[in-house]
Design an enzyme around this catalytic site. Structure first.
Site, PDB file in Angstrom:
ATOM      1  N   ASP A  82       4.996  -1.803   7.260  1.00 62.98           N
ATOM      2  CA  ASP A  82       5.586  -1.610   8.597  1.00 62.98           C
ATOM      3  C   ASP A  82       6.120  -2.943   9.117  1.00 62.98           C
ATOM      4  O   ASP A  82       7.189  -3.011   9.734  1.00 62.98           O
ATOM      5  CB  ASP A  82       4.546  -1.075   9.593  1.00 62.98           C
ATOM      6  CG  ASP A  82       4.565   0.449   9.689  1.00 62.98           C
ATOM      7  OD1 ASP A  82       4.810   1.099   8.651  1.00 62.98           O
ATOM      8  OD2 ASP A  82       4.332   0.980  10.791  1.00 62.98           O
ATOM      9  N   ASP A  95      -3.995 -12.004   5.794  1.00 63.59           N
ATOM     10  CA  ASP A  95      -3.679 -12.544   7.126  1.00 63.59           C
ATOM     11  C   ASP A  95      -2.553 -13.569   7.036  1.00 63.59           C
ATOM     12  O   ASP A  95      -1.606 -13.555   7.825  1.00 63.59           O
ATOM     13  CB  ASP A  95      -4.929 -13.120   7.817  1.00 63.59           C
ATOM     14  CG  ASP A  95      -5.727 -14.064   6.944  1.00 63.59           C
ATOM     15  OD1 ASP A  95      -5.418 -14.193   5.736  1.00 63.59           O
ATOM     16  OD2 ASP A  95      -6.678 -14.689   7.463  1.00 63.59           O
ATOM     17  N   TYR A 101      -8.601   4.467   2.270  1.00 64.53           N
ATOM     18  CA  TYR A 101      -8.103   5.816   2.526  1.00 64.53           C
ATOM     19  C   TYR A 101      -8.927   6.888   1.831  1.00 64.53           C
ATOM     20  O   TYR A 101      -8.987   8.032   2.294  1.00 64.53           O
ATOM     21  CB  TYR A 101      -6.651   5.949   2.062  1.00 64.53           C
ATOM     22  CG  TYR A 101      -5.633   5.416   3.036  1.00 64.53           C
ATOM     23  CD1 TYR A 101      -5.579   4.061   3.333  1.00 64.53           C
ATOM     24  CD2 TYR A 101      -4.720   6.260   3.650  1.00 64.53           C
ATOM     25  CE1 TYR A 101      -4.634   3.557   4.212  1.00 64.53           C
ATOM     26  CE2 TYR A 101      -3.771   5.771   4.536  1.00 64.53           C
ATOM     27  CZ  TYR A 101      -3.734   4.424   4.810  1.00 64.53           C
ATOM     28  OH  TYR A 101      -2.805   3.941   5.686  1.00 64.53           O
ATOM     29  N   LYS A 121      -7.959 -10.013   0.309  1.00 60.05           N
ATOM     30  CA  LYS A 121      -8.809 -10.703   1.281  1.00 60.05           C
ATOM     31  C   LYS A 121     -10.054 -11.149   0.509  1.00 60.05           C
ATOM     32  O   LYS A 121     -11.203 -10.819   0.867  1.00 60.05           O
ATOM     33  CB  LYS A 121      -9.134  -9.748   2.449  1.00 60.05           C
ATOM     34  CG  LYS A 121      -9.827 -10.397   3.629  1.00 60.05           C
ATOM     35  CD  LYS A 121      -8.961 -11.361   4.431  1.00 60.05           C
ATOM     36  CE  LYS A 121      -9.784 -12.080   5.488  1.00 60.05           C
ATOM     37  NZ  LYS A 121      -9.045 -13.171   6.162  1.00 60.05           N
ATOM     38  N   ASP A 126      -0.091  -0.568   3.725  1.00 59.07           N
ATOM     39  CA  ASP A 126       0.358   0.262   4.843  1.00 59.07           C
ATOM     40  C   ASP A 126       0.801  -0.639   5.997  1.00 59.07           C
ATOM     41  O   ASP A 126       1.878  -0.475   6.566  1.00 59.07           O
ATOM     42  CB  ASP A 126      -0.784   1.181   5.290  1.00 59.07           C
ATOM     43  CG  ASP A 126      -0.398   2.025   6.492  1.00 59.07           C
ATOM     44  OD1 ASP A 126       0.696   2.621   6.454  1.00 59.07           O
ATOM     45  OD2 ASP A 126      -1.169   2.074   7.457  1.00 59.07           O
TER      46      ASP A 126
HETATM   47  C1  IPM Z   1       2.594   5.804   5.653  1.00 61.37           C
HETATM   48  C2  IPM Z   1       1.908   6.507   6.801  1.00 61.37           C
HETATM   49  C3  IPM Z   1       0.709   7.266   6.259  1.00 61.37           C
HETATM   50  C4  IPM Z   1      -0.243   6.268   5.647  1.00 61.37           C
HETATM   51  C5  IPM Z   1       0.000   8.164   7.281  1.00 61.37           C
HETATM   52  C6  IPM Z   1       0.935   9.114   7.965  1.00 61.37           C
HETATM   53  C7  IPM Z   1      -1.156   8.897   6.652  1.00 61.37           C
HETATM   54  O1  IPM Z   1       1.545   5.597   7.777  1.00 61.37           O
HETATM   55  O2  IPM Z   1       3.103   6.499   4.760  1.00 61.37           O
HETATM   56  O3  IPM Z   1       2.661   4.574   5.644  1.00 61.37           O
HETATM   57  O4  IPM Z   1      -1.042   5.653   6.358  1.00 61.37           O
HETATM   58  O5  IPM Z   1      -0.182   6.089   4.424  1.00 61.37           O
HETATM   59 MN    MN Z   2       2.201   3.555   7.370  1.00 66.55          MN
END
Ligand code: IPM
Ligand code: MN
Length: 346
Positions: free
Chosen positions: A240, A212, A134, A180, A236
């Site tokens: 999710d 992975d 990032y 990794k 990240d």
């Molecule tokens: C998160 C989001 C952010 C990230 C984006 C919106 C920049 O996906 O907070 O997980 O990738 O960190």
């Molecule tokens: Mn995210």
């Protein structure tokens, strides 16, 4: 900062719920509202106005709804809403992003996984938030080439790993470091630093895993995890994925700590497709307030009360459309009201 899309709706519920906590437990919170993301772009032309950052730095804690929207997709990178969020994280200096994925038993039917696999899921992802792909330099884009860099220094790894070890101590004392290292040098350093730090935490069991295989194990044996620590990009993605276990991305809260001021935000995005309809899931935002009470205000009793009210609301069957298995389908505000009414009557 409500930000964009459903960020506005869930922030309203979060703030109102904090006001209820204040009333019920005899505290007083002072709120300031500022622009960030698309809302800031529309009003002042940049995603993170200097005044917003300064106000955040002068606060005890920052709450953020969500940023982003399709209308901003074609803007140059430095003017995108997401850049505002990254600038805020960097400006506050937060480097450890705590993303707990906890499956509330009533939502077991909302999870796409078989109940016997997902039951009992209670894990915490500690995502490194200030480095990695990032923020790595150099970075560039031309017609022919896009370039990003993953850089980690030993102190950057150590400070986030320390947060993870400490948190593991307060939980089931198991830490999985995800990298990794079979391919990336940055991961080899990561593994070395985490391994060395483990000597200071003999009471915590440390295991290493590749990202992975972790992605696979999260959906095949999620209950084998307690605390996971990993770099920014892996965290990240894995968070999710972990959110899905809990029934909906809308359930997940987060806290970003380690800097001058802590930042609290639901993990979900601005969800432009459902914005303004009153159907956004406010649980993640409200659960983020519990983290705010716990980590910034050191109000454990209040944090626990909020979490208990949230659980009871789920147990009573209330849910937004993303939680299809909940028999009492209601609006964002009604969920908030159910939680608040349970806090009031505690
Ligand atoms: C998160 C989001 C952010 C990230 C984006 C919106 C920049 O996906 O907070 O997980 O990738 O960190
Ligand atoms: Mn995210």
């Amino acid at each position: 900062m409500p930000g964009d899309g459903i960020g506005v709706e869930v922030t309203r519920e979060a703030v109102t719920t904090l006001e209820t906590i204040a009333r019920r437990f005899g505290h007083e919170f002072e709120f300031e509202t500022r622009l960030i993301g698309g809302a800031a772009i529309d009003t002042v032309g940049v995603p993170l106005p200097e005044e917003t950052l300064q106000t955040c730095l002068a606060s005890d804690a920052v709450f953020l709804g969500a940023v982003g929207g399709p209308q901003y997709d074609s803007l140059p990178p430095r003017l995108k809403p997401e850049t505002g969020l990254l600038g805020l994280r960097a400006g506050l200096g937060v480097y450890a992003n705590l993303r707990p994925a906890f499956l509330h038993e009533p939502l077991i039917g909302a999870s796409p996984l078989k109940p016997e696999i997902v039951r009992g899921t209670d894990l915490l992802i500690v995502r490194e938030l200030a480095g990695g792909a990032y923020f790595g330099q150099p970075r560039e884009i031309s017609e022919e080439r896009g370039l990003n860099t993953i850089v980690y220094t030993a102190p950057e790894v150590e400070r986030v790993a320390r947060v993870a070890f400490e948190l593991a101590r307060g939980r089931r004392r198991k830490l999985t470091s995800v990298d990794k290292a079979n391919v990336l040098e940055s991961s080899q350093l990561w593994r070395k630093v985490v391994t060395a730090l483990a000597a200071e935490y003999p009471d915590v069991t440390l295991e290493h895993g590749y990202v992975d295989s972790c992605a696979m194990a999260l959906v095949t044996r999620p209950t084998s995890y307690d605390v996971i620590v990993t770099e920014n990009l892996f965290g990240d993605i894995l968070s999710d994925e972990a959110a899905v276990l809990t029934g909906s991305l809308g359930m997940l809260p987060s806290a970003s700590i380690g800097g001058k001021v802590a930042l609290y935000e639901p993990v979900h995005g601005s969800a432009p497709d459902i914005a303004g309809k009153g159907i956004a899931n406010p649980f993640g935002a409200i659960a983020s307030c519990a983290m705010l009470l716990r980590y910034t205000c050191k109000l454990e009793r209040e944090a626990a009360a909020l979490e208990e009210a949230l659980s009871a609301t789920l147990a009573a069957g209330f849910g937004t459309p993303d939680l299809k298995s909940q028999p009492r389908q209601v609006t964002t505000t009604e969920i908030g009201a159910e939680i608040r009414q349970r806090i009031e009557s505690m």
